[in-house]
Design a protein around this motif. Sequence first.
Motif, PDB file in Angstrom:
ATOM      1  N   GLU A   1      37.139  43.795  64.748  1.00  0.00           N
ATOM      2  CA  GLU A   1      36.096  42.594  65.151  1.00  0.00           C
ATOM      3  C   GLU A   1      36.600  41.198  64.589  1.00  0.00           C
ATOM      4  N   THR A   2      37.123  41.164  63.420  1.00  0.00           N
ATOM      5  CA  THR A   2      37.725  39.975  62.994  1.00  0.00           C
ATOM      6  C   THR A   2      38.905  39.274  64.162  1.00  0.00           C
TER       7      THR A   2
ATOM      8  N   MET B   1      37.069  38.322  67.185  1.00  0.00           N
ATOM      9  CA  MET B   1      36.582  36.867  67.046  1.00  0.00           C
ATOM     10  C   MET B   1      37.316  35.873  67.128  1.00  0.00           C
TER      11      MET B   1
ATOM     12  N   PRO C   1      29.301  38.454  64.949  1.00  0.00           N
ATOM     13  CA  PRO C   1      30.433  37.818  65.390  1.00  0.00           C
ATOM     14  C   PRO C   1      30.243  36.634  66.351  1.00  0.00           C
TER      15      PRO C   1
ATOM     16  N   GLY D   1      38.667  33.672  60.495  1.00  0.00           N
ATOM     17  CA  GLY D   1      37.538  34.754  60.987  1.00  0.00           C
ATOM     18  C   GLY D   1      37.206  35.453  59.673  1.00  0.00           C
TER      19      GLY D   1
ATOM     20  N   GLY E   1      33.082  35.439  58.157  1.00  0.00           N
ATOM     21  CA  GLY E   1      32.583  36.799  57.856  1.00  0.00           C
ATOM     22  C   GLY E   1      31.763  37.035  56.534  1.00  0.00           C
TER      23      GLY E   1
ATOM     24  N   GLY F   1      32.515  41.050  61.017  1.00  0.00           N
ATOM     25  CA  GLY F   1      34.054  41.257  60.543  1.00  0.00           C
ATOM     26  C   GLY F   1      34.377  41.665  59.275  1.00  0.00           C
TER      27      GLY F   1
END
Length: 285
Positions: free
Chosen positions: A89-90, A93, A153, A225, A229, A235
């Motif tokens: 996810e990071t 993003m 995100p 990122g 988070g 993330g």
Amino acid sequence: MTPTQEDIHAAMTAHPRAFRDTPAMRARKLALWTLFIGLFCWCLYDFNFAPERIWIGLGRFGRVLSFMFPPYFWSTWAEWLEIFAALGETIAMAFLGTFLGAVIAFPLSFLGAKNINRVFWLRQGTRRVYDVIRAFETLILALIFIRAFGLGPLPGVLAIAVSEIGTFAKLFSEALENTSKKPVEGVVASGGSRLQSIRYAIMPQVLPVHLSVLLYNFESNVRSGTILGIVGAGGIGFLLSDRISTYHWDQAWTMIFLIIAMVYLIDFLSGTIRARLIGKADLAK
């Protein structure tokens, strides 16, 4: 006749005072150094850089590190899947934010390049827009977008994208300005239009630079990122903040290690791709 290095050295040896700074210059340098050292010492004093405080802080930091070892290893695949999903996810993003920022910044960069946009007021106004956008730190933008769009995100993607618009537009426009005029003159001499000179003479020169900037900023945004988070943009940073707030330092250290490994891998791949792009550009020349 141009004097050689030997002549200059001989003259300096024979007349050393002639090559020294004047008293006014020495006084100016002394004043600047005094101001710099005084400002530096005042900052240390104002920020309470006391030796006792530093020593106590190092002791506390050592205790925090002791809580991190040995690192924690999750026992089930579901727990590992949660961590890897957060890492992905990071990365996603950072990728989306970088891509969206580049897409918007690319056409804006032409308005800020003096060899493309000859209208002074429009060019200067566009560059001031770059400056205004870059004045906002990504973390501040993330906090604003979190208030507007909620946790997750999406605020992180928007924060990275908006921040990168100003950065990419400035770097892209500078790359356009630093291109060689000879290919442009060749296209124009062959009967090409202004748009054709941009397409066939300028763009081949700047595309490798643009791609290199994109890759470098992408790997930088992966690190950003993680920070985003922590403030609620999802993330791996979100999970890391949760583990730190609940004093699960061993799990936090394992996540930090995975973040370091992820950033190293992306940095290695990005550097390899940039080297190949630069190599192809050199071969093209």
